[in-house]
Design a protein around this motif. Structure first.
Motif, PDB file in Angstrom:
ATOM      1  N   VAL A  90      -4.688 -44.293  39.301  1.00  0.00           N
ATOM      2  CA  VAL A  90      -4.497 -43.670  38.050  1.00  0.00           C
ATOM      3  C   VAL A  90      -3.616 -44.653  37.258  1.00  0.00           C
ATOM      4  CG1 VAL A  90      -3.344 -41.572  36.743  1.00  0.00           C
ATOM      5  CG2 VAL A  90      -4.706 -41.262  38.969  1.00  0.00           C
TER       6      VAL A  90
ATOM      7  N   LEU B  41      -7.522 -38.376  33.217  1.00  0.00           N
ATOM      8  CA  LEU B  41      -6.853 -39.495  33.920  1.00  0.00           C
ATOM      9  C   LEU B  41      -7.898 -40.632  33.980  1.00  0.00           C
ATOM     10  CD1 LEU B  41      -6.544 -36.225  35.441  1.00  0.00           C
ATOM     11  CD2 LEU B  41      -4.867 -37.420  36.479  1.00  0.00           C
TER      12      LEU B  41
ATOM     13  N   VAL C 278      -3.210 -30.733  36.461  1.00  0.00           N
ATOM     14  CA  VAL C 278      -3.050 -31.833  37.272  1.00  0.00           C
ATOM     15  C   VAL C 278      -1.714 -31.843  38.306  1.00  0.00           C
ATOM     16  CG1 VAL C 278      -2.480 -34.372  37.275  1.00  0.00           C
ATOM     17  CG2 VAL C 278      -4.170 -33.498  35.892  1.00  0.00           C
TER      18      VAL C 278
ATOM     19  N   ILE D 233      -2.294 -41.220  32.100  1.00  0.00           N
ATOM     20  CA  ILE D 233      -2.628 -39.696  32.084  1.00  0.00           C
ATOM     21  C   ILE D 233      -2.431 -39.263  30.747  1.00  0.00           C
ATOM     22  CG2 ILE D 233      -1.972 -37.459  32.937  1.00  0.00           C
ATOM     23  CD1 ILE D 233      -0.969 -38.726  35.281  1.00  0.00           C
TER      24      ILE D 233
END
Length: 399
Positions: A191, A202, A214, A194
């Motif tokens: 990732v 993401l 999340v 975000i």
């Protein structure tokens, strides 16, 4: 494309699509033990859940790999003993679901000065929560464990509910059952960004994913992933030397004779497991290590740890060779008070953080996963989380 590891099927996402038409109930970032436990809990509840892992699975770059961990109900803090009641039950349930052994009950030994603070705190916590235990005064302690050589004023607590967690098998069980309950696991999906909102987005190098909530379980990469949120926690990443010591007499320190154990040791805590994962070799480690960066674990000088442990084993384990026979490494992400952060990110009621487990979170993961999942669903957690709040640490400068 799928990769298969035993009963675990990992989806390798090769598309470039943003997949914007799919909205998960919860996206979990990090497939270490805490993230995998949270994903398992959510999928078992029927929540549409995605689990993202930055590295190809399986891997040994974080804190959840290896063959063994200690589990116990004996803790100095009441809230951990309370949590471990349920965690022990969930471990048993998980191994039934997976079909292989996850928890081996060998017992657990807390060692320290007779009537000292460490042992008395453990006794108080175990007593208040109705857990089984036996207190061994010094003479009984020496008689029962003649292979140990501690001072004459040392006593011990025997926790019969303690034992060995088979770490790799436990992680595989979480991830396999998560998928069996309908969850989606993608590895090799780091990732990189975000984006907050009612629906959180993401971004990864190959695709973007969306979730109503999340959960972030970043392990030693916590500081990196939290920085864009303006969150800086006093986390220290340390390298632990995982050391094994050869028995002079084969079988003398096996699980039938020696349980898992822990000694406070004047600020240099020691933990150990009987000869089990490497037959004829006992695992004894210092619960401390040099500070490091997550990406440079093998560039840290830990000679002082091994030197200290040589002396410790020589003095207290005369039945073992006083030089480590096997040396491995692990990573802790420590908080100043050694309690994790389990909380919402500031100003984000749909982003939950689990971080800073300080080398003792594996055994707690069944309950930690449950609580993280409850927070992600906007529910009141089953346990009081005051000791784990993010705001117990003052704002940190230097973002």
């Amino acid at each position: 494309m799928h990769k298969t590891f035993g009963k675990l099927h990992v989806l390798v996402d090769l598309t470039q699509s943003t997949m914007s038409d799919v909205v998960y109930d919860v996206v979990v970032v990090g497939a270490g033990v805490e993230g995998s436990a949270a994903a398992y809990y959510l999928a078992k509840r029927g929540k549409k859940t995605l689990l993202l892992e930055q590295f190809p699975l399986p891997h040994s770059r974080g804190s959840s790999h290896g063959q063994s961990r200690i589990t116990r109900k004996a803790y100095s803090q009441d809230f951990y003993t309370e949590m471990m009641h349920e965690a022990t039950d969930i471990w048993r349930q998980l191994e039934k679901e997976a079909g292989w052994e996850v928890f081996r009950p060998t017992g657990y030994l807390a060692m320290g000065e007779h009537n000292g603070v460490f042992l008395q705190d453990n006794v108080s916590s175990l007593t208040r929560h109705g857990a089984s235990f036996q207190y061994l005064p010094p003479l009984d302690f020496r008689r029962r464990y003649p292979m140990l050589a501690y001072p004459d004023n040392y006593a011990a607590i025997v926790d019969p509910d303690g034992g060995i967690l088979r770490a790799d098998k436990a992680l595989l069980a979480y991830q396999g059952m998560f998928q069996k309950y309908g969850g989606r696991l993608i590895d090799g999906a780091k990732v990189t960004n975000i984006r907050r909102g009612n629906i959180v987005t993401l971004d990864t190098p190959n695709a973007s994913y969306r979730g109503r909530s999340v959960i972030i379980c970043p392990g030693p990469w916590a500081s990196h992933i939290l920085r864009p949120f303006g969150v800086k926690l006093p986390l220290k990443v340390v390298r632990i030397c995982v050391l094994y010591w050869k028995e002079r007499q084969p079988g003398s320190h096996g699980a039938s004779k020696l349980p898992t154990f822990y000694e406070d040791n004047d600020g240099y805590p020691i933990y150990g497991l009987p000869s089990e994962e490497y037959p004829g070799h006992v695992k004894i480690c210092l619960h401390l290590g040099p500070e490091m960066e997550a990406e440079s674990r093998d560039q840290v000088d830990a000679k002082w740890v091994i030197d200290r442990m040589r002396n410790y084993v020589r003095d207290h384990f005369p039945g073992l060779e006083p030089a480590p026979s096997i040396v491995e490494t692990c990573i802790y992400t420590n908080t100043p008070d050694c309690h994790p952060v389990i909380d919402y990110l500031p100003s984000s009621r749909n982003i939950v953080l689990g971080a800073g487990f300080s080398g003792h979170g594996f055994k707690l993961s069944p309950v930690v996963g449950k609580v993280l999942g409850q927070l992600a669903c906007g529910e009141t957690p089953s346990y009081g989380l005051t000791p784990f709040r993010i705001d117990r640490f003052p704002p940190q400068a230097g973002l």
